[in-house]
Design an enzyme around this catalytic site. Structure first.
Site, PDB file in Angstrom:
ATOM      1  N   GLN A  46       0.831  -1.382   0.062  1.00 29.98           N
ATOM      2  CA  GLN A  46      -0.076  -0.046   0.059  1.00 29.98           C
ATOM      3  C   GLN A  46       0.807   1.401   0.108  1.00 29.98           C
ATOM      4  O   GLN A  46       0.495   2.484  -0.244  1.00 29.98           O
ATOM      5  CB  GLN A  46      -0.966  -0.221   1.149  1.00 29.98           C
ATOM      6  CG  GLN A  46      -2.102  -1.091   1.178  1.00 29.98           C
ATOM      7  CD  GLN A  46      -3.073  -1.060   2.147  1.00 29.98           C
ATOM      8  OE1 GLN A  46      -2.785  -1.565   3.254  1.00 29.98           O
ATOM      9  NE2 GLN A  46      -4.266  -0.421   2.032  1.00 29.98           N
ATOM     10  N   HIS A  66      -1.390  -4.698 -13.351  1.00 34.05           N
ATOM     11  CA  HIS A  66      -0.453  -4.531 -14.664  1.00 34.05           C
ATOM     12  C   HIS A  66      -1.335  -5.173 -15.439  1.00 34.05           C
ATOM     13  O   HIS A  66      -1.478  -4.719 -16.668  1.00 34.05           O
ATOM     14  CB  HIS A  66       0.758  -4.875 -14.593  1.00 34.05           C
ATOM     15  CG  HIS A  66       1.763  -4.125 -13.751  1.00 34.05           C
ATOM     16  ND1 HIS A  66       2.853  -4.496 -13.102  1.00 34.05           N
ATOM     17  CD2 HIS A  66       1.732  -2.869 -13.391  1.00 34.05           C
ATOM     18  CE1 HIS A  66       3.413  -3.596 -12.093  1.00 34.05           C
ATOM     19  NE2 HIS A  66       2.829  -2.601 -12.500  1.00 34.05           N
ATOM     20  N   ASP A  79       2.603   0.865  -8.160  1.00 34.07           N
ATOM     21  CA  ASP A  79       3.935   0.850  -8.443  1.00 34.07           C
ATOM     22  C   ASP A  79       4.958   2.041  -7.754  1.00 34.07           C
ATOM     23  O   ASP A  79       5.970   1.742  -7.312  1.00 34.07           O
ATOM     24  CB  ASP A  79       4.173   1.445 -10.151  1.00 34.07           C
ATOM     25  CG  ASP A  79       3.728   0.065 -10.918  1.00 34.07           C
ATOM     26  OD1 ASP A  79       3.153  -0.747 -10.449  1.00 34.07           O
ATOM     27  OD2 ASP A  79       3.567   0.472 -12.313  1.00 34.07           O
ATOM     28  N   ARG A 104       3.361   0.120  12.695  1.00 32.07           N
ATOM     29  CA  ARG A 104       3.029  -1.199  12.168  1.00 32.07           C
ATOM     30  C   ARG A 104       3.421  -1.148  10.718  1.00 32.07           C
ATOM     31  O   ARG A 104       2.763  -0.466  10.203  1.00 32.07           O
ATOM     32  CB  ARG A 104       1.610  -1.608  12.612  1.00 32.07           C
ATOM     33  CG  ARG A 104       1.022  -2.814  12.134  1.00 32.07           C
ATOM     34  CD  ARG A 104      -0.173  -3.508  12.187  1.00 32.07           C
ATOM     35  NE  ARG A 104      -0.584  -4.706  11.545  1.00 32.07           N
ATOM     36  CZ  ARG A 104      -1.436  -4.898  10.792  1.00 32.07           C
ATOM     37  NH1 ARG A 104      -2.417  -3.940  10.498  1.00 32.07           N
ATOM     38  NH2 ARG A 104      -1.744  -6.000  10.322  1.00 32.07           N
ATOM     39  N   HIS A 149       0.976  -9.277   4.460  1.00 27.71           N
ATOM     40  CA  HIS A 149      -0.280  -8.643   4.468  1.00 27.71           C
ATOM     41  C   HIS A 149      -0.839  -8.437   2.918  1.00 27.71           C
ATOM     42  O   HIS A 149      -0.447  -7.586   2.185  1.00 27.71           O
ATOM     43  CB  HIS A 149       0.086  -7.032   4.801  1.00 27.71           C
ATOM     44  CG  HIS A 149      -0.931  -6.324   5.077  1.00 27.71           C
ATOM     45  ND1 HIS A 149      -1.125  -5.679   6.222  1.00 27.71           N
ATOM     46  CD2 HIS A 149      -2.227  -5.799   4.313  1.00 27.71           C
ATOM     47  CE1 HIS A 149      -2.317  -4.823   6.369  1.00 27.71           C
ATOM     48  NE2 HIS A 149      -2.813  -5.000   5.034  1.00 27.71           N
ATOM     49  N   ASN A 193      -2.060 -10.949   8.220  1.00 30.93           N
ATOM     50  CA  ASN A 193      -3.281  -9.878   8.137  1.00 30.93           C
ATOM     51  C   ASN A 193      -4.429 -10.164   7.765  1.00 30.93           C
ATOM     52  O   ASN A 193      -4.799 -10.587   6.339  1.00 30.93           O
ATOM     53  CB  ASN A 193      -2.621  -8.691   7.461  1.00 30.93           C
ATOM     54  CG  ASN A 193      -3.786  -7.461   7.678  1.00 30.93           C
ATOM     55  OD1 ASN A 193      -3.865  -7.036   8.846  1.00 30.93           O
ATOM     56  ND2 ASN A 193      -4.274  -7.317   6.806  1.00 30.93           N
ATOM     57  N   GLU A 194      -5.467 -10.396   8.471  1.00 30.05           N
ATOM     58  CA  GLU A 194      -6.885 -10.364   7.978  1.00 30.05           C
ATOM     59  C   GLU A 194      -7.187 -11.497   7.059  1.00 30.05           C
ATOM     60  O   GLU A 194      -7.461 -11.517   5.682  1.00 30.05           O
ATOM     61  CB  GLU A 194      -7.417  -9.071   7.408  1.00 30.05           C
ATOM     62  CG  GLU A 194      -7.800  -8.061   8.518  1.00 30.05           C
ATOM     63  CD  GLU A 194      -8.802  -6.932   7.968  1.00 30.05           C
ATOM     64  OE1 GLU A 194      -9.081  -7.242   6.902  1.00 30.05           O
ATOM     65  OE2 GLU A 194      -8.968  -6.121   8.512  1.00 30.05           O
ATOM     66  N   ASN A 332      -8.481  -6.108  13.750  1.00 31.81           N
ATOM     67  CA  ASN A 332      -8.698  -4.866  13.035  1.00 31.81           C
ATOM     68  C   ASN A 332     -10.165  -4.644  13.249  1.00 31.81           C
ATOM     69  O   ASN A 332     -10.851  -5.694  12.812  1.00 31.81           O
ATOM     70  CB  ASN A 332      -8.260  -5.095  11.533  1.00 31.81           C
ATOM     71  CG  ASN A 332      -6.669  -5.057  11.202  1.00 31.81           C
ATOM     72  OD1 ASN A 332      -6.020  -4.954  12.230  1.00 31.81           O
ATOM     73  ND2 ASN A 332      -6.369  -5.403  10.164  1.00 31.81           N
ATOM     74  N   TYR A 334     -13.288  -1.652  12.509  1.00 31.08           N
ATOM     75  CA  TYR A 334     -13.439  -0.367  11.729  1.00 31.08           C
ATOM     76  C   TYR A 334     -14.996  -0.033  11.845  1.00 31.08           C
ATOM     77  O   TYR A 334     -15.064   1.124  12.100  1.00 31.08           O
ATOM     78  CB  TYR A 334     -13.361  -0.480  10.120  1.00 31.08           C
ATOM     79  CG  TYR A 334     -11.974  -0.571   9.844  1.00 31.08           C
ATOM     80  CD1 TYR A 334     -11.295   0.729   9.656  1.00 31.08           C
ATOM     81  CD2 TYR A 334     -11.160  -1.665   9.762  1.00 31.08           C
ATOM     82  CE1 TYR A 334      -9.959   0.892   9.034  1.00 31.08           C
ATOM     83  CE2 TYR A 334      -9.717  -1.600   9.382  1.00 31.08           C
ATOM     84  CZ  TYR A 334      -9.042  -0.317   8.986  1.00 31.08           C
ATOM     85  OH  TYR A 334      -7.713   0.013   8.675  1.00 31.08           O
ATOM     86  N   GLU A 399      -5.729  -2.239  13.765  1.00 31.75           N
ATOM     87  CA  GLU A 399      -6.078  -1.314  12.874  1.00 31.75           C
ATOM     88  C   GLU A 399      -7.521  -0.697  13.253  1.00 31.75           C
ATOM     89  O   GLU A 399      -8.150  -1.530  13.600  1.00 31.75           O
ATOM     90  CB  GLU A 399      -6.229  -1.940  11.422  1.00 31.75           C
ATOM     91  CG  GLU A 399      -5.134  -1.996  10.418  1.00 31.75           C
ATOM     92  CD  GLU A 399      -5.353  -2.772   9.023  1.00 31.75           C
ATOM     93  OE1 GLU A 399      -6.552  -2.285   8.545  1.00 31.75           O
ATOM     94  OE2 GLU A 399      -4.389  -3.426   8.721  1.00 31.75           O
TER      95      GLU A 399
HETATM   96  C1  NOJ Z   1      -7.801  -3.551   6.415  1.00 34.06           C
HETATM   97  C2  NOJ Z   1      -6.435  -3.790   5.724  1.00 34.06           C
HETATM   98  O1  NOJ Z   1      -5.581  -4.624   6.615  1.00 34.06           O
HETATM   99  C3  NOJ Z   1      -5.913  -2.678   5.221  1.00 34.06           C
HETATM  100  O2  NOJ Z   1      -4.822  -2.880   4.351  1.00 34.06           O
HETATM  101  C4  NOJ Z   1      -6.777  -1.861   4.661  1.00 34.06           C
HETATM  102  O3  NOJ Z   1      -6.225  -0.671   4.033  1.00 34.06           O
HETATM  103  C5  NOJ Z   1      -7.840  -1.295   5.567  1.00 34.06           C
HETATM  104  N1  NOJ Z   1      -8.837  -2.659   5.788  1.00 34.06           N
HETATM  105  C6  NOJ Z   1      -9.005  -0.457   5.167  1.00 34.06           C
HETATM  106  O4  NOJ Z   1      -9.808  -1.001   4.301  1.00 34.06           O
END
Ligand code: NOJ
Length: 499
Positions: A46, A66, A79, A104, A149, A193-194, A332, A334, A399
């Site tokens: 990211q 790509h 990129d 992190r 990740h 991760n997730e 994580n 949200y 997160e």
């Molecule tokens: C969880 C993911 O681990 C992360 O990469 C992403 O940016 C966030 N969710 C937000 O969508």
């Protein structure tokens, strides 16, 4: 985009409701306790860019962006991203400036092992992460390192990726290099991760890399192999490294909250929990997949004409091997959803086998991503649920954050973090939840997977029109600086920027 270049001059204005303000005045839990560390995060694909720097191998995201650019909302790619491959010192500077305790990061598998396997380890790749970790340590910032990740080498995907059981072995080779190389400096590792997200979206729906629409069968198979890979890495650490390195190893689970749509329907909330957070946490904290999940998937599979359940079965030895493989509960979180039991299957792939339908409360405030509503009480609900279900493990919130669409005066993000942190502090002080780390997502606006750069979670914006990718602090950066400087949660309306 209004650029808030004058970091010291931007003033914050409140957008809390009357009841939220009253609750704020009455709240006595604002001091960040000693045992709670607060940081910020990003992930390799990211932010890093440098997709073909030195001998780095191609990964599944390189291939996807790509070869099928239309799969990304704004047809962008990683990129260059935030160019953290070259600008990592600047990232560390900002983490330091906001006085965060930890940063992190994740490691790019193909940057470290260009062939995917450990026969050739990239010196340049290792050097990059050593430099970044050293820079953090020199600034007294703890590195939290996620080994994977979502960006595995394409060559491994060509062999089936996470649907191939050999991925357990491939991952272990990679994890071994990581522990060996970085374990003297890094004391918190996350294996994966997730898992829920990369399995469901990558191999179930196919909307993120590797972009394989293999339906729920592919998603469960991916999850099965990934859980085994996690457990083997944990055992490897125990066997070879723990006594010398003395770190902590865990996995990060995707734990959105599912709240009953009608107060009596607690079963709906329980089913939804077990199909999401429980899918990973139950095997690790209790043993095997949750019974509710096994039963429902078995029934669904039978009804759909399969001869066997689409959820793979662990042997007793595998159940024992996976159980207990986490030194902390990585989470994580949200947002929240309302759930109810319905007779028909649901379009959401995760909940399809569960007979659950999810929706939103129309009173919830929406953010820059349509799935992300502000529901702070759902966060407290989840923290208390984890405490109750898994015997109050140490929780690392890896997160938590809110999305915007290129807004520099991000009052909504400040409000989000204020309300979620206030909920967290109540869970710690009042309910004795053992939360030890909280990580805001993310340090800087970055490549948001299939959304590209159309929505950002950053405390810092990125000047996307310049190849120099300057970081520009949003208002929330200064709010966090104030919070961390005082180690006290600050109401949004008091937040003036500090030099
Ligand atoms: C969880 C993911 O681990 C992360 O990469 C992403 O940016 C966030 N969710 C937000 O969508």
């Amino acid at each position: 985009m209004r650029k808030c270049l004058t970091y010291v001059l931007c003033l914050s204005v409140v957008t809390l409701s009357y009841s939220e303000v009253q609750a704020t005045k009455n709240d006595s839990y604002f001091v960040i306790p000693e045992g709670l560390k607060i940081g910020v995060g990003t992930s390799s694909y990211q932010v890093e860019g440098g997709w073909n720097a030195s001998d780095k191998g191609e990964n599944v995201w390189d291939r996807l962006v790509h070869s099928k650019p239309w799969m990304i909302l704004d047809e962008t790619d990683g990129d260059l991203a935030a160019d953290s491959y070259n600008k990592y010192k600047e990232d560390v500077h900002w983490v330091k400036r906001m006085k965060f305790d930890h940063y992190r990061i994740s490691l790019s598998w193909a940057r470290i092992l260009p062939t995917g396997l450990s026969n050739s380890v990239s010196r340049e790749g290792l050097r990059y992460y050593h430099n970044l970790i050293d820079e953090l340590l020199a600034n007294n910032i703890e590195p939290l390192v996620t080994i994977y990740h979502w960006d595995h080498p394409q060559v491994l995907e060509d062999m089936g990726g996470w649907t191939n059981h050999m991925m357990v072995k491939f991952y272990l080779e990679y994890a071994n290099v990581v522990f060996r190389e970085f374990g003297d400096k890094v004391k918190v590792f996350t294996t994966l991760n997730e898992l829920q997200l990369f399995c469901l979206s990558g191999y179930g729906i196919g909307e993120i890399a590797p972009g394989k629409p293999l339906n729920i069968t592919g998603a469960y198979l991916c999850g099965h192999n990934a859980l085994k890979a996690h457990a083997e890495a944990y055992h490897l650490y125990n066997r070879e490294y723990r006594s010398k390195q003395n770190g902590r190893v865990g996995i990060v689970s995707h734990c959105a909250s599912y709240l009953p749509k009608t107060p009596n329907d607690t079963l709906a909330a329980e089913i939804a929990f077990e199909f999401s957070c429980g899918w990973i946490s139950h095997p690790i904290y209790i043993g095997d997949y949750p019974k509710l999940m096994k039963d429902k998937v078995a029934q669904f599979s039978k009804d759909a004409g399969f001869t066997e359940s689409q959820l793979p079965v662990f042997s007793p030895a595998e159940i024992a091997r996976i159980k207990g493989t986490s030194d902390y509960f990585g989470m994580n979180h949200y947002t929240s959803f309302l759930v109810e039991q319905v007779p028909d299957s649901e379009s959401n792939l995760l909940l399809r086998d569960s007979g659950i339908k999810q929706s939103y409360d129309p009173s919830w405030e929406i953010t820059g991503m349509d799935w992300l509503n502000i529901v702070p009480h759902g966060f407290g609900y989840m923290l208390r649920k984890i405490k109750a279900k898994y015997n109050n493990p140490p929780v690392y919130v890896t997160e938590n954050g809110s999305a915007d669409n290129q807004i520099m005066d991000d009052h909504q993000r400040i409000k989000y973090h204020f309300l979620y942190l206030r909920e967290l502090l109540s869970a710690v002080y009042r309910d004795n939840c053992n939360v030890q780390k909280y990580t805001a997502w993310s340090l800087v606006d970055c490549f948001e997977w299939s959304t590209g750069y159309a929505a950002g979670f950053g405390l810092l914006a990125l000047n996307m029109s310049s190849p120099a990718r300057e970081r520009i602090p949003k208002l929330s950066a200064s709010w966090f600086e104030t919070v961390m400087g005082t180690r006290k949660l600050q109401p949004p309306f008091n937040s003036t920027l500090q030099k």
